[in-house]
Design an enzyme around this catalytic site. Structure first.
Site, PDB file in Angstrom:
ATOM      1  N   GLY A  53       0.842  -1.185   0.000  1.00 50.00           N
ATOM      2  CA  GLY A  53       0.000   0.000   0.000  1.00 50.00           C
ATOM      3  C   GLY A  53       0.874   1.230   0.000  1.00 50.00           C
ATOM      4  O   GLY A  53       2.101   1.130  -0.042  1.00 50.00           O
ATOM      5  N   MET A 112       2.355   5.070   1.465  1.00 51.64           N
ATOM      6  CA  MET A 112       2.872   5.537   2.751  1.00 51.64           C
ATOM      7  C   MET A 112       1.709   5.704   3.732  1.00 51.64           C
ATOM      8  O   MET A 112       0.597   6.031   3.341  1.00 51.64           O
ATOM      9  CB  MET A 112       3.551   6.891   2.585  1.00 51.64           C
ATOM     10  CG  MET A 112       4.754   6.880   1.674  1.00 51.64           C
ATOM     11  SD  MET A 112       6.217   6.267   2.474  1.00 51.64           S
ATOM     12  CE  MET A 112       6.663   7.701   3.450  1.00 51.64           C
ATOM     13  N   LYS A 166       1.405  -0.556   7.002  1.00 53.25           N
ATOM     14  CA  LYS A 166       2.001  -1.828   6.572  1.00 53.25           C
ATOM     15  C   LYS A 166       2.853  -2.454   7.672  1.00 53.25           C
ATOM     16  O   LYS A 166       2.703  -3.646   7.975  1.00 53.25           O
ATOM     17  CB  LYS A 166       2.859  -1.607   5.323  1.00 53.25           C
ATOM     18  CG  LYS A 166       2.049  -1.120   4.129  1.00 53.25           C
ATOM     19  CD  LYS A 166       2.910  -0.977   2.889  1.00 53.25           C
ATOM     20  CE  LYS A 166       3.978   0.073   3.004  1.00 53.25           C
ATOM     21  NZ  LYS A 166       3.454   1.446   3.163  1.00 53.25           N
ATOM     22  N   ASP A 180      10.366  -6.149   5.839  1.00 54.34           N
ATOM     23  CA  ASP A 180       9.680  -4.858   5.747  1.00 54.34           C
ATOM     24  C   ASP A 180      10.374  -3.997   4.691  1.00 54.34           C
ATOM     25  O   ASP A 180      11.545  -4.207   4.380  1.00 54.34           O
ATOM     26  CB  ASP A 180       9.729  -4.182   7.132  1.00 54.34           C
ATOM     27  CG  ASP A 180       8.771  -3.017   7.242  1.00 54.34           C
ATOM     28  OD1 ASP A 180       7.845  -2.915   6.419  1.00 54.34           O
ATOM     29  OD2 ASP A 180       8.941  -2.207   8.180  1.00 54.34           O
ATOM     30  N   GLU A 181       9.640  -3.036   4.149  1.00 54.88           N
ATOM     31  CA  GLU A 181      10.206  -2.120   3.128  1.00 54.88           C
ATOM     32  C   GLU A 181      10.819  -2.920   1.974  1.00 54.88           C
ATOM     33  O   GLU A 181      11.860  -2.538   1.424  1.00 54.88           O
ATOM     34  CB  GLU A 181      11.282  -1.229   3.753  1.00 54.88           C
ATOM     35  CG  GLU A 181      10.828  -0.464   4.974  1.00 54.88           C
ATOM     36  CD  GLU A 181      10.223   0.891   4.644  1.00 54.88           C
ATOM     37  OE1 GLU A 181       9.948   1.142   3.444  1.00 54.88           O
ATOM     38  OE2 GLU A 181       9.995   1.667   5.568  1.00 54.88           O
ATOM     39  N   GLN A 186      10.231  -3.218  -1.032  1.00 51.30           N
ATOM     40  CA  GLN A 186      10.354  -2.605  -2.362  1.00 51.30           C
ATOM     41  C   GLN A 186      11.764  -2.086  -2.647  1.00 51.30           C
ATOM     42  O   GLN A 186      12.141  -1.916  -3.792  1.00 51.30           O
ATOM     43  CB  GLN A 186       9.336  -1.469  -2.523  1.00 51.30           C
ATOM     44  CG  GLN A 186       9.684  -0.155  -1.830  1.00 51.30           C
ATOM     45  CD  GLN A 186       9.355  -0.159  -0.344  1.00 51.30           C
ATOM     46  OE1 GLN A 186       8.739  -1.082   0.153  1.00 51.30           O
ATOM     47  NE2 GLN A 186       9.745   0.893   0.359  1.00 51.30           N
ATOM     48  N   CYS A 230      -6.618  10.185   2.217  1.00 52.28           N
ATOM     49  CA  CYS A 230      -6.088  11.312   1.449  1.00 52.28           C
ATOM     50  C   CYS A 230      -5.998  12.567   2.319  1.00 52.28           C
ATOM     51  O   CYS A 230      -6.971  12.948   2.976  1.00 52.28           O
ATOM     52  CB  CYS A 230      -6.974  11.579   0.229  1.00 52.28           C
ATOM     53  SG  CYS A 230      -6.439  13.007  -0.753  1.00 52.28           S
ATOM     54  N   CYS A 265      -8.635  15.281   0.870  1.00 50.59           N
ATOM     55  CA  CYS A 265     -10.106  15.154   0.856  1.00 50.59           C
ATOM     56  C   CYS A 265     -10.641  14.104   1.819  1.00 50.59           C
ATOM     57  O   CYS A 265     -11.856  14.025   2.016  1.00 50.59           O
ATOM     58  CB  CYS A 265     -10.592  14.847  -0.565  1.00 50.59           C
ATOM     59  SG  CYS A 265     -10.146  13.195  -1.140  1.00 50.59           S
ATOM     60  N   CYS A 310      -5.483  10.323  -2.699  1.00 48.38           N
ATOM     61  CA  CYS A 310      -6.362   9.589  -3.607  1.00 48.38           C
ATOM     62  C   CYS A 310      -5.903   9.846  -5.048  1.00 48.38           C
ATOM     63  O   CYS A 310      -5.021  10.674  -5.284  1.00 48.38           O
ATOM     64  CB  CYS A 310      -7.817  10.016  -3.411  1.00 48.38           C
ATOM     65  SG  CYS A 310      -8.148  11.686  -4.013  1.00 48.38           S
TER      66      CYS A 310
HETATM   67 ZN    ZN Z   1      -8.207  13.182  -2.296  1.00 50.13          ZN
END
Ligand code: ZN
Length: 195
Positions: free
Chosen positions: A19, A21, A25, A90-91, A93, A147, A150, A185
């Site tokens: 997912g 930041m 996770k 972890d991490e 990626q 987000c 929003c 988002c």
């Molecule tokens: Zn948003």
């Protein structure tokens, strides 16, 4: 009771979380491992994280009970893992492409492997070996954040340099302190210069 608390150790099973930041996770990794702490050493676990100079990608919040081993190459995971039931990464990626083979080797060794990582980089593109890792995972869960603009579910990581969205052509991993990151988002994920 969430099912993670009843699974404990499952030999040869690869579990993954990914997912943006701030999507929790690392917290999910710790929650998965936590019950093993109270089982009188019946099961053992070992944790790995990539050794990176640029730490600003990392969520700094968690007070971890796992003693993390910081590694430069994914191959460093194999030898110390021989004596453990559960291998936590972890991490993920940030690890080189060899991590895919390493995890498959751990599976052959009968290890239960759990990993977490950013599925997408700040550009919104697949991060490192994550597409393959997600594919070889027997169980996978995609997490999201909220987000900052929003309040809707956020699946993307917004990188900001001096408060402004980082352009598409900037480095994937930035030098420490240069950038800030927020969860966004799709509508509010801004990457100037992205086609
Ligand atoms: Zn948003």
């Amino acid at each position: 009771m969430e099912k993670e608390y009843n699974r404990f150790i499952r030999p040869g099973i690869i579990e993954g979380f990914a997912g943006p930041m701030m999507s929790g996770k690392t917290g999910r990794l710790l929650k998965r491992v936590d019950p093993l702490r109270w089982m009188h050493g019946k099961f053992s676990y070992i944790g790995f994280r990539p050794k990176i100079d640029n730490r600003d990608f990392r969520c700094r919040s968690s007070e971890d009970f796992i003693k993390w081993n910081y590694i430069s190459n994914p191959e460093e995971i194999i030898y110390p893992s021989r004596d453990y039931d559960l291998i936590v990464i972890d991490e993920i990626q940030f690890l080189a492409a060899g991590i895919v083979e390493v995890i498959l080797d751990l599976q052959k060794m009968g290890k239960n492997v759990i990993f977490a990582g950013l599925d997408l980089d700040f550009k919104g593109e697949p991060f490192g070996s994550m597409p393959e890792l997600i594919t070889i995972a027997n169980e996978f869960e995609k997490l999201h954040s909220i987000c900052t603009e929003c309040g809707n579910p956020a699946y993307y990581t917004q990188r900001l340099i001096n408060g402004k969205p980082a352009p598409y052509n900037s480095d994937i991993i930035s030098i420490e302190g240069e950038s800030e990151y927020e969860a966004r988002c799709f509508k509010h994920h801004e990457v100037p210069g992205k086609v």
